[in-house]
Design a protein around this motif. Structure first.
Motif, short mmCIF file in Angstrom:
data_model
loop_
_atom_site.label_atom_id
_atom_site.label_comp_id
_atom_site.label_asym_id
_atom_site.label_seq_id
_atom_site.Cartn_x
_atom_site.Cartn_y
_atom_site.Cartn_z
N HIS A 2 52.38 23.46 55.80
CA HIS A 2 50.97 23.81 55.98
C HIS A 2 50.67 24.11 57.44
O HIS A 2 51.55 23.95 58.30
N SER A 57 43.41 21.25 57.53
CA SER A 57 44.78 21.66 57.14
C SER A 57 44.71 22.57 55.92
O SER A 57 43.91 22.32 55.02
N LEU A 102 34.28 24.11 49.16
CA LEU A 102 33.59 22.90 48.71
C LEU A 102 32.12 23.10 49.06
O LEU A 102 31.80 23.40 50.21
N ASP A 112 29.57 21.35 49.75
CA ASP A 112 28.96 20.62 50.88
C ASP A 112 29.92 20.54 52.07
O ASP A 112 29.76 19.72 52.96
N PRO A 114 33.39 26.66 53.41
CA PRO A 114 32.45 27.75 53.12
C PRO A 114 32.53 28.88 54.16
O PRO A 114 32.41 30.06 53.82
N ARG A 148 48.54 15.07 49.61
CA ARG A 148 47.15 14.79 49.24
C ARG A 148 46.21 15.69 50.01
O ARG A 148 46.26 15.70 51.24
N GLY A 183 39.50 14.19 49.33
CA GLY A 183 38.57 13.98 48.22
C GLY A 183 38.97 12.76 47.43
O GLY A 183 39.75 11.92 47.89
C1 LIG Z 1 48.14 18.95 54.03
C2 LIG Z 1 46.84 19.54 53.47
C3 LIG Z 1 46.85 20.80 52.89
C4 LIG Z 1 45.67 21.32 52.36
N1 LIG Z 1 45.71 22.57 51.79
C5 LIG Z 1 44.58 23.10 51.26
C6 LIG Z 1 44.62 24.39 50.63
O1 LIG Z 1 45.68 25.03 50.52
N2 LIG Z 1 43.46 24.90 50.15
C7 LIG Z 1 42.27 24.21 50.23
O2 LIG Z 1 41.24 24.74 49.80
N3 LIG Z 1 42.21 22.98 50.81
C8 LIG Z 1 43.33 22.42 51.34
N4 LIG Z 1 43.28 21.19 51.95
C9 LIG Z 1 41.96 20.54 52.12
C10 LIG Z 1 41.30 21.05 53.42
O3 LIG Z 1 42.01 20.55 54.55
C11 LIG Z 1 39.86 20.58 53.60
O4 LIG Z 1 39.81 19.19 53.41
C12 LIG Z 1 38.91 21.26 52.62
O5 LIG Z 1 38.91 22.68 52.82
C13 LIG Z 1 37.48 20.71 52.82
O6 LIG Z 1 37.08 20.97 54.13
P1 LIG Z 1 35.52 21.14 54.46
O7 LIG Z 1 35.39 21.13 55.96
O8 LIG Z 1 34.97 22.32 53.73
O9 LIG Z 1 34.88 19.86 53.82
P2 LIG Z 1 34.44 18.51 54.60
O10 LIG Z 1 33.20 18.81 55.38
O11 LIG Z 1 35.61 17.98 55.34
O12 LIG Z 1 34.15 17.55 53.38
C14 LIG Z 1 33.00 17.72 52.54
C15 LIG Z 1 33.03 16.74 51.40
O13 LIG Z 1 34.13 17.03 50.51
C16 LIG Z 1 35.03 15.92 50.41
N5 LIG Z 1 36.39 16.52 50.44
C17 LIG Z 1 37.14 16.83 51.52
N6 LIG Z 1 38.31 17.40 51.15
C18 LIG Z 1 38.28 17.47 49.81
C19 LIG Z 1 39.17 17.97 48.82
N7 LIG Z 1 40.36 18.54 49.17
N8 LIG Z 1 38.80 17.90 47.52
C20 LIG Z 1 37.62 17.36 47.15
N9 LIG Z 1 36.73 16.87 48.05
C21 LIG Z 1 37.05 16.91 49.34
C22 LIG Z 1 34.76 15.08 51.63
O14 LIG Z 1 35.06 13.72 51.36
C23 LIG Z 1 33.27 15.32 51.84
O15 LIG Z 1 32.51 14.52 50.97
C24 LIG Z 1 44.45 20.60 52.45
C25 LIG Z 1 44.45 19.33 53.03
C26 LIG Z 1 45.62 18.80 53.52
C27 LIG Z 1 45.59 17.41 54.15
#
Ligand SMILES: Cc1cc2nc3c(=O)[nH]c(=O)nc-3n(C[C@H](O)[C@H](O)[C@H](O)COP(=O)(O)OP(=O)(O)OC[C@H]3O[C@@H](n4cnc5c(N)ncnc54)[C@H](O)[C@@H]3O)c2cc1C
Length: 245
Positions: free
Chosen positions: A39, A55, A80, A82, A87, A241, A244
């Motif tokens: 990643h 990530s 996601l 929120d 977004p 992981r 979420g």
């Molecule tokens: C090693 C790794 C690889 C990843 N690869 C991908 C990928 O290929 N594609 C992808 O879309 N995302 C991936 N993710 C998840 C990504 O890093 C972010 O966590 C995700 O995009 C949410 O970020 P955000 O800033 O929009 O949300 P945030 O502002 O960080 O979180 C908003 C809310 O969503 C919750 N939340 C956070 N992450 C998740 C989740 N994954 N599922 C459900 N709820 C969540 C939080 O607890 C919070 O309540 C990966 C994460 C890791 C650790």
């Protein structure tokens, strides 16, 4: 100019995969290539200096659809509602825009063509992204052992790369499992993966598969526990992981 460890990635192409997810292809100068399953971190900086890092798994392996001279890498971001970062990446980043990228990261959750054991991949939602890279690397590898994918997703409309994963020429054998809504005339009803589903739809412990599990944290933990109860060794299970619950 990026700080040490960070490279500039320019968005070269983007396309929606589902109503909430978008594939993003970046060109990155001096990108060393990556193994399937790794990643990157993406860092965004607001005009006031505030930074956010997230990530994202690579859907591409090697230099992606590019070459060593013009490397590319592909990510898929699921929005996601929120969220802070997703977004923006799904709805606002435009072709030609630049982000900072660090990687490739992760040494354990990788599949390489040298790996000769049967492989069982188990994805929850966007957790399928690193498995797309593994399927692509597997397709390019001669004599590779069988690779199976069990892909759990909410509904048919949520599928990433359906055509690629279900093509008769795909080198990965994909089983689809729906948790909220099933296609017409689907033989099973919607619901979370159960231990019985895993026993029926994955390689048995007697085949000694290497198992990769990826998705939301709760999904990964539940499935990993169930696979151990089905007789697989702890050491044969690799997990990623996404966060979420
Ligand atoms: C090693 C790794 C690889 C990843 N690869 C991908 C990928 O290929 N594609 C992808 O879309 N995302 C991936 N993710 C998840 C990504 O890093 C972010 O966590 C995700 O995009 C949410 O970020 P955000 O800033 O929009 O949300 P945030 O502002 O960080 O979180 C908003 C809310 O969503 C919750 N939340 C956070 N992450 C998740 C989740 N994954 N599922 C459900 N709820 C969540 C939080 O607890 C919070 O309540 C990966 C994460 C890791 C650790």
């Amino acid at each position: 100019m990026s700080s040490p460890g960070w490279r500039s990635g320019v968005l070269a192409r983007a396309r929606p995969l589902t109503p909430t997810a978008r594939s993003l292809v970046f060109t990155v100068e001096d990108w060393p290539g990556n193994e399937a399953g790794q990643h990157v971190d993406i860092r965004l900086t607001a005009p006031d200096g505030y930074q956010a890092v997230r990530s994202y798994s690579l859907a591409s392996a090697g230099f992606g659809a590019g070459s060593a001279d013009q490397p590319e890498l592909e990510l898929v971001v699921d929005r996601l509602p929120d969220g802070e970062v997703s977004p923006f990446l799904v709805d606002e980043l435009e072709v030609g825009d630049t982000v900072e990228l660090r990687g490739p990261l992760g040494r354990w959750f990788v599949w390489t063509p040298q790996q000769t054991r049967p492989v069982q991949l188990i994805a929850g939602g966007s957790g399928v992204v690193p498995f797309v890279a593994m399927a692509r690397a597997h397709a390019g590898a001669e004599g590779a052992a069988p690779m199976r994918l069990l892909y759990s997703l909410r509904s048919p409309a949520d599928a990433f790369y359906r055509d690629e994963l279900s093509s008769p020429t795909a080198s990965v054998d994909t089983t689809w499992h729906y948790t909220r809504a099933v296609p017409a005339e689907w033989p099973r009803s919607a619901g979370r993966l159960t231990a019985d589903d895993l026993a029926r739809e994955t390689l048995p412990a007697s085949a000694r598969p290497l198992i990769f599990i990826c998705g939301p944290t709760g999904f990964v933990e539940t499935v990993a526990r169930a696979m151990i109860e089905l007789g697989h060794a702890d050491d044969d299970i690799r997990t990623e992981r996404f966060g979420g619950i």
